[in-house]
Design a protein around this motif. Structure first.
Motif, PDB file in Angstrom:
ATOM      1  N   LYS A   1      59.108  66.281  29.600  1.00  0.00           N
ATOM      2  CA  LYS A   1      59.703  65.901  28.317  1.00  0.00           C
ATOM      3  C   LYS A   1      58.695  65.282  27.362  1.00  0.00           C
ATOM      4  N   ASP A   2      57.533  64.824  27.882  1.00  0.00           N
ATOM      5  CA  ASP A   2      56.524  64.199  27.032  1.00  0.00           C
ATOM      6  C   ASP A   2      55.597  65.212  26.381  1.00  0.00           C
ATOM      7  N   SER A   3      55.563  66.445  26.891  1.00  0.00           N
ATOM      8  CA  SER A   3      54.739  67.484  26.276  1.00  0.00           C
ATOM      9  C   SER A   3      55.413  67.965  24.992  1.00  0.00           C
ATOM     10  N   VAL A   4      54.661  67.967  23.892  1.00  0.00           N
ATOM     11  CA  VAL A   4      55.233  68.354  22.595  1.00  0.00           C
ATOM     12  C   VAL A   4      54.630  69.645  22.058  1.00  0.00           C
ATOM     13  N   LEU A   5      53.748  70.291  22.825  1.00  0.00           N
ATOM     14  CA  LEU A   5      53.084  71.500  22.362  1.00  0.00           C
ATOM     15  C   LEU A   5      53.690  72.744  23.000  1.00  0.00           C
ATOM     16  N   GLU A   6      53.861  73.771  22.175  1.00  0.00           N
ATOM     17  CA  GLU A   6      54.357  75.063  22.627  1.00  0.00           C
ATOM     18  C   GLU A   6      53.404  76.130  22.092  1.00  0.00           C
ATOM     19  N   PRO A   7      53.121  77.178  22.882  1.00  0.00           N
ATOM     20  CA  PRO A   7      52.243  78.238  22.369  1.00  0.00           C
ATOM     21  C   PRO A   7      52.742  78.785  21.042  1.00  0.00           C
ATOM     22  N   GLY A   8      51.802  79.001  20.113  1.00  0.00           N
ATOM     23  CA  GLY A   8      52.167  79.459  18.778  1.00  0.00           C
ATOM     24  C   GLY A   8      52.104  80.963  18.633  1.00  0.00           C
ATOM     25  N   PRO A   9      52.248  81.453  17.412  1.00  0.00           N
ATOM     26  CA  PRO A   9      52.268  82.901  17.170  1.00  0.00           C
ATOM     27  C   PRO A   9      50.920  83.577  17.379  1.00  0.00           C
ATOM     28  N   THR A  10      49.813  82.819  17.290  1.00  0.00           N
ATOM     29  CA  THR A  10      48.481  83.380  17.537  1.00  0.00           C
ATOM     30  C   THR A  10      47.753  82.506  18.547  1.00  0.00           C
ATOM     31  N   ALA A  11      46.600  82.996  19.027  1.00  0.00           N
ATOM     32  CA  ALA A  11      45.860  82.287  20.068  1.00  0.00           C
ATOM     33  C   ALA A  11      45.336  80.938  19.587  1.00  0.00           C
ATOM     34  N   ASN A  12      45.143  80.805  18.295  1.00  0.00           N
ATOM     35  CA  ASN A  12      44.553  79.576  17.755  1.00  0.00           C
ATOM     36  C   ASN A  12      45.588  78.631  17.156  1.00  0.00           C
ATOM     37  N   GLU A  13      46.859  78.923  17.369  1.00  0.00           N
ATOM     38  CA  GLU A  13      47.913  78.089  16.803  1.00  0.00           C
ATOM     39  C   GLU A  13      48.847  77.590  17.907  1.00  0.00           C
ATOM     40  N   TRP A  14      49.421  76.416  17.640  1.00  0.00           N
ATOM     41  CA  TRP A  14      50.399  75.826  18.548  1.00  0.00           C
ATOM     42  C   TRP A  14      51.580  75.350  17.720  1.00  0.00           C
ATOM     43  N   LEU A  15      52.713  75.229  18.353  1.00  0.00           N
ATOM     44  CA  LEU A  15      53.898  74.703  17.690  1.00  0.00           C
ATOM     45  C   LEU A  15      54.164  73.285  18.181  1.00  0.00           C
ATOM     46  N   LEU A  16      54.485  72.409  17.250  1.00  0.00           N
ATOM     47  CA  LEU A  16      54.890  71.049  17.603  1.00  0.00           C
ATOM     48  C   LEU A  16      56.385  71.068  17.894  1.00  0.00           C
ATOM     49  N   ARG A  17      56.760  70.889  19.177  1.00  0.00           N
ATOM     50  CA  ARG A  17      58.156  70.968  19.583  1.00  0.00           C
ATOM     51  C   ARG A  17      58.539  69.748  20.416  1.00  0.00           C
TER      52      ARG A  17
END
Length: 321
Positions: free
Chosen positions: A184-200
């Motif tokens: 539950k403490d992880s806030v990063l999710e893989p994004g639409p490209t290799a160099n992007e992440w989503l804050l979730r």
């Protein structure tokens, strides 16, 4: 310290203990950092989490605003920028007791228009037992409800925004890869490209969302930047005795409100020229919603030596009886 004076709902999340006036706009603020914490836990070298400094500065500013300067408790606080630097990590090692820290704080008004608007900045020097070990600052504006609603426009209430953010299931990165302990403490999710992440972030997280809000809090953005920095600097598994990196400074600029129901993309850029000349790594981390930059963070990650198996970290205080 009453919870409402630092804008916290949970007693366990109150780190500021008291304050005294040293002079005009000059204060000494006491704080106690926990030996352990669900989110801001010590690292493998038993050093306190650097984000404890940023949260303590935030609480100190809010407390001084209410206690000394009379800003109404009903006002909404909006952060503009925050920075911190740990200059002596060894002074912040966790021992057998909670860590007593002090902030020597100086207050500056930046946009004071009472009773509706109070803009202020705090500069703070961190010390433990008289040993200087860091510094930081925070700039905010405190607004009455009417002024806050004007700048927020037609944004819905906190409950509806949180509900919208929770509609899609989270697919966040394994917590150990971002320096956290619990899923539950992880806030990063893989994004639409290799160099992007989503804050979730988890909208039900008891620390990141200690109380209802209609936007992404500054400390949530900072946690996202920290986790992406950790992931970037630890992309290869460290070997015993090999290099690792720890966050020693960060400077965050907030350019717009981060909406809870809009995807937030995180990207990272590294100063490769600087990396060739220095031991530390310097990362710029940006948060975007759509094509709009809502926040940016300049961070420095310094190398540390991983403790060998059975080796006591250098500078670790002997636990008290």
């Amino acid at each position: 310290m009453p919870r409402r004076l630092v804008h916290r709902a949970a007693v366990a999340e109150v780190f500021v203990t008291d304050a005294m006036v040293l002079g005009e706009d000059h204060f000494l603020v006491g704080s106690q950092w926990p030996r352990d914490h669900a989110l801001y836990h010590p690292d493998t070298h038993h050093r306190s989490d650097p984000l404890l400094l940023s949260e303590t500065i935030r609480q100190a500013l809010v407390y001084l605003a209410h206690w000394h300067y009379g800003v109404p408790l009903t006002h909404r606080f909006v952060g503009y920028d925050m920075d911190f630097e740990i200059t002596d990590p060894g002074a912040l090692c966790v021992g057998g007791l909670p860590l007593p820290v002090e902030l020597e704080a100086r207050w500056q008004w930046t946009d004071r228009r009472p009773p509706r608007r109070y803009g202020a900045r705090i500069e703070a020097a961190l010390s433990v037992g008289g040993r200087s070990c860091g510094r930081g600052s925070l700039r905010v504006v405190a607004l009455d409800e009417r002024s806050y609603r004007i700048i927020r426009g037609s944004v819905g209430g906190a409950d509806s925004a949180v509900a919208a953010a929770a509609e899609e299931p989270r697919r966040c990165v394994e917590p150990t890869l971002v320096g956290r302990l619990r899923n539950k403490d992880s806030v990063l999710e893989p994004g639409p490209t290799a160099n992007e992440w989503l804050l979730r972030p988890d909208p039900d997280h008891a620390i990141l969302f200690d109380h209802p809000t209609d936007h992404l809090p500054l400390m949530v953005l900072l946690e996202g930047f920290r986790q992406l920095g950790h992931l970037t600097t630890h992309s290869e598994a460290p070997q015993p005795g090999g290099p690792a990196f720890t966050l020693v400074s960060a400077a965050v600029d907030c350019l717009a409100f981060g909406e809870l129901d809009v995807p937030t993309r995180l990207v990272v850029l590294e100063d490769e020229t600087a990396a060739e000349k220095r031991a530390e790594r310097r990362l710029r981390l940006d948060a975007l919603q759509g094509d709009a930059l809502i926040a940016s963070c300049a961070s420095v990650w310094a190398p540390v030596r991983l403790a060998m198996a059975g080796e006591r970290p250098v500078g670790l205080p002997v636990p008290c009886a």
